[in-house]
Design an enzyme around this catalytic site. Structure first.
Site, PDB file in Angstrom:
ATOM      1  N   ASP A 115      34.739  44.090  32.716  1.00  0.00           N
ATOM      2  CA  ASP A 115      36.084  43.628  33.039  1.00  0.00           C
ATOM      3  C   ASP A 115      36.188  42.105  33.045  1.00  0.00           C
ATOM      4  O   ASP A 115      37.249  41.544  32.770  1.00  0.00           O
ATOM      5  CB  ASP A 115      36.505  44.174  34.411  1.00  0.00           C
ATOM      6  CG  ASP A 115      36.633  45.688  34.408  1.00  0.00           C
ATOM      7  OD1 ASP A 115      36.651  46.277  33.305  1.00  0.00           O
ATOM      8  OD2 ASP A 115      36.700  46.287  35.498  1.00  0.00           O
ATOM      9  N   GLY A 116      35.090  41.433  33.357  1.00  0.00           N
ATOM     10  CA  GLY A 116      35.100  39.975  33.405  1.00  0.00           C
ATOM     11  C   GLY A 116      35.435  39.340  32.069  1.00  0.00           C
ATOM     12  O   GLY A 116      36.012  38.246  32.023  1.00  0.00           O
ATOM     13  N   ASN A 201      61.747  20.890  48.350  1.00  0.00           N
ATOM     14  CA  ASN A 201      61.000  19.645  48.210  1.00  0.00           C
ATOM     15  C   ASN A 201      59.973  19.772  47.089  1.00  0.00           C
ATOM     16  O   ASN A 201      59.070  20.577  47.155  1.00  0.00           O
ATOM     17  CB  ASN A 201      60.285  19.332  49.529  1.00  0.00           C
ATOM     18  CG  ASN A 201      59.554  17.993  49.478  1.00  0.00           C
ATOM     19  OD1 ASN A 201      59.630  17.282  48.483  1.00  0.00           O
ATOM     20  ND2 ASN A 201      58.866  17.670  50.533  1.00  0.00           N
ATOM     21  N   GLU A 202      60.161  18.999  46.030  1.00  0.00           N
ATOM     22  CA  GLU A 202      59.202  18.986  44.934  1.00  0.00           C
ATOM     23  C   GLU A 202      58.480  17.646  44.867  1.00  0.00           C
ATOM     24  O   GLU A 202      58.019  17.215  43.820  1.00  0.00           O
ATOM     25  CB  GLU A 202      59.921  19.269  43.607  1.00  0.00           C
ATOM     26  CG  GLU A 202      60.488  20.676  43.507  1.00  0.00           C
ATOM     27  CD  GLU A 202      59.413  21.743  43.467  1.00  0.00           C
ATOM     28  OE1 GLU A 202      58.256  21.401  43.175  1.00  0.00           O
ATOM     29  OE2 GLU A 202      59.730  22.912  43.734  1.00  0.00           O
ATOM     30  N   ASP A 244      40.594  37.188  57.972  1.00  0.00           N
ATOM     31  CA  ASP A 244      39.699  36.550  57.009  1.00  0.00           C
ATOM     32  C   ASP A 244      40.455  35.960  55.824  1.00  0.00           C
ATOM     33  O   ASP A 244      39.916  35.126  55.096  1.00  0.00           O
ATOM     34  CB  ASP A 244      38.658  37.547  56.497  1.00  0.00           C
ATOM     35  CG  ASP A 244      37.512  37.727  57.485  1.00  0.00           C
ATOM     36  OD1 ASP A 244      37.475  36.992  58.485  1.00  0.00           O
ATOM     37  OD2 ASP A 244      36.658  38.601  57.253  1.00  0.00           O
ATOM     38  N   ALA A 256      40.903  46.092  42.090  1.00  0.00           N
ATOM     39  CA  ALA A 256      39.780  45.171  42.242  1.00  0.00           C
ATOM     40  C   ALA A 256      39.575  44.860  43.731  1.00  0.00           C
ATOM     41  O   ALA A 256      39.406  45.774  44.534  1.00  0.00           O
ATOM     42  CB  ALA A 256      40.037  43.901  41.421  1.00  0.00           C
ATOM     43  N   TYR A 257      39.610  43.580  44.099  1.00  0.00           N
ATOM     44  CA  TYR A 257      39.370  43.170  45.486  1.00  0.00           C
ATOM     45  C   TYR A 257      40.363  43.836  46.438  1.00  0.00           C
ATOM     46  O   TYR A 257      40.006  44.249  47.550  1.00  0.00           O
ATOM     47  CB  TYR A 257      39.472  41.643  45.575  1.00  0.00           C
ATOM     48  CG  TYR A 257      38.945  41.022  46.855  1.00  0.00           C
ATOM     49  CD1 TYR A 257      38.433  41.781  47.900  1.00  0.00           C
ATOM     50  CD2 TYR A 257      38.943  39.637  47.004  1.00  0.00           C
ATOM     51  CE1 TYR A 257      37.953  41.194  49.054  1.00  0.00           C
ATOM     52  CE2 TYR A 257      38.476  39.034  48.156  1.00  0.00           C
ATOM     53  CZ  TYR A 257      37.980  39.820  49.181  1.00  0.00           C
ATOM     54  OH  TYR A 257      37.511  39.229  50.327  1.00  0.00           O
TER      55      TYR A 257
END
Length: 377
Positions: A115-116, A201-202, A244, A256-257
């Site tokens: 997959d990477g 605000n940019e 976390d 995935a994660y």
């Protein structure tokens, strides 16, 4: 070198008012025959050298394609010593990531690995992405549906056109430094909305802008304290994440994660963005799904005890300070992933084969239904 147009491929799909789109309507057809093919090989894996050579020889000699590879792949010591492959190697076009722009001259991407390799292919194209054909030669292979044993037949089918396509949405991400002034962070919000001067605000400096295929991860880094970040949706404060960290993912990234953090798995054809907390210090913080197209913004909470860290598909990890923000929305440049069968079958096949989804020993049937306590006498 043959001239290449960025409009050699077209994605066809039908859409009728008030009707749900038929997934089978997403097809790839070629406006012009493909000429330039990018081959991405998983590095540091010697078992892929022979498949890589086979594929390149097939594309160059039999299909007369112009093949692009990364320079570090072409300079591999094993390839350099192979005299039989020398004539093919000399015909390969090489590039260096971060130095050479190949985004406008590639018709098709072929990935060899896991997959990477597909995530890496996505990172090379920050605008429109050519169709991607991924062969399963890695460890997991959730995003790589093709088997290399039949690569000649499968590649020939793709060259003929009319292949099924999954349009994998990406996230457009901007990291803005010093956007929120420290003095402004202490102002009270009105009904959960940012003060007007903050929402528009940019003045901050955009230090990074990326297209992300899987997920954006904000975590506490090396600190022992909980991360404490604020999450805004279209300028409105939705919640503060204490734990976390938090994962903002695409439907592709949901397996995935995000899946490891307890999120639901969403088919890549569903237009959505997922927000998943990582080990939240709360019993009621569940993962949520928001519509594609909204803008999410993540900042450090004013009372955060430490900084946060952010990474994008596991790359370009950096620290987020007070006053910085991360803006996330759905990109208009998806990754067209070529299906082996179709976009429904391929996804459920990957769930079953790679993640062993809902694998359970089958319950035995009753030999005599009269033994059941639910059966009337």
């Amino acid at each position: 070198m043959n001239d290449c147009s960025c409009c050699r491929f077209t994605f066809h799909f039908t859409w009728k008012m008030r009707h749900i789109q038929d997934p089978a309507s997403q097809r790839l057809t070629w406006n012009k025959p493909p000429v330039n093919v990018l081959v991405i090989r998983k590095i540091r894996d010697e078992s892929l050298v022979e498949p890589f050579k086979e594929l390149c020889r097939f594309l160059v000699e039999e299909k007369q394609m112009m093949v692009y590879v990364e320079r570090r792949v072409a300079d591999d010591a094993t390839l350099s010593k192979d005299e039989a492959f020398g004539s093919i190697r000399n015909q390969l076009c090489t590039f260096r990531e971060g130095y050479d722009d190949i985004s406008d001259c590639i018709d098709l991407i072929i990935c060899l690995g896991g997959d990477g390799t597909l995530l890496y292919a996505s990172s090379l194209f920050q605008g429109s992405v050519p169709p991607v054909m991924a062969f399963h030669l890695g460890s997991l292979g959730f995003l790589t549906p093709f088997k290399f044993e039949s690569y000649k037949t499968e590649v020939a089918k793709v060259f003929e056109g009319n292949a099924a396509i999954t349009l994998r949405s990406r996230l457009k991400v901007k990291v803005v430094k010093d956007m929120l002034q420290r003095t402004g962070q202490e102002q009270e919000e009105h009904n959960g909305l940012l003060p007007h001067g903050h929402a528009n605000n940019e003045a901050g400096k955009v230090t990074l802008q990326l297209q992300v295929l899987n997920e954006v991860v904000v975590d506490r880094g090396p600190s022992s304290y909980l991360s404490n970040v604020d999450l805004y949706l279209d300028g409105r404060l939705i919640t503060s994440v204490q734990g976390d960290g938090v994962i903002v993912s695409t439907p592709t990234g949901s397996t995935a994660y995000a899946a490891a953090a307890g999120a639901s798995m969403i088919h890549p054809n569903v237009p959505a963005i997922m927000v998943t907390p990582i080990c939240p210090h709360s019993l009621s913080f569940r993962p949520i799904v928001v519509p594609a197209g909204v803008e999410l913004m993540i900042t450090l909470s004013p009372d955060a005890r430490n900084t946060a860290w952010v990474s994008f598909d596991g790359r370009k990890r950096q620290e987020i300070q007070h006053g910085d923000c991360i803006k996330i929305t759905t990109s208009c440049y998806p990754v067209p992933s070529i299906c082996c069968h179709d976009l429904v079958y391929d996804w459920f096949e990957s769930l079953a084969q790679c993640l062993h989804w809902n694998v359970r020993k089958r319950q035995a049937r009753l030999e005599d239904v009269s033994d059941s306590s639910d059966t009337e006498n």
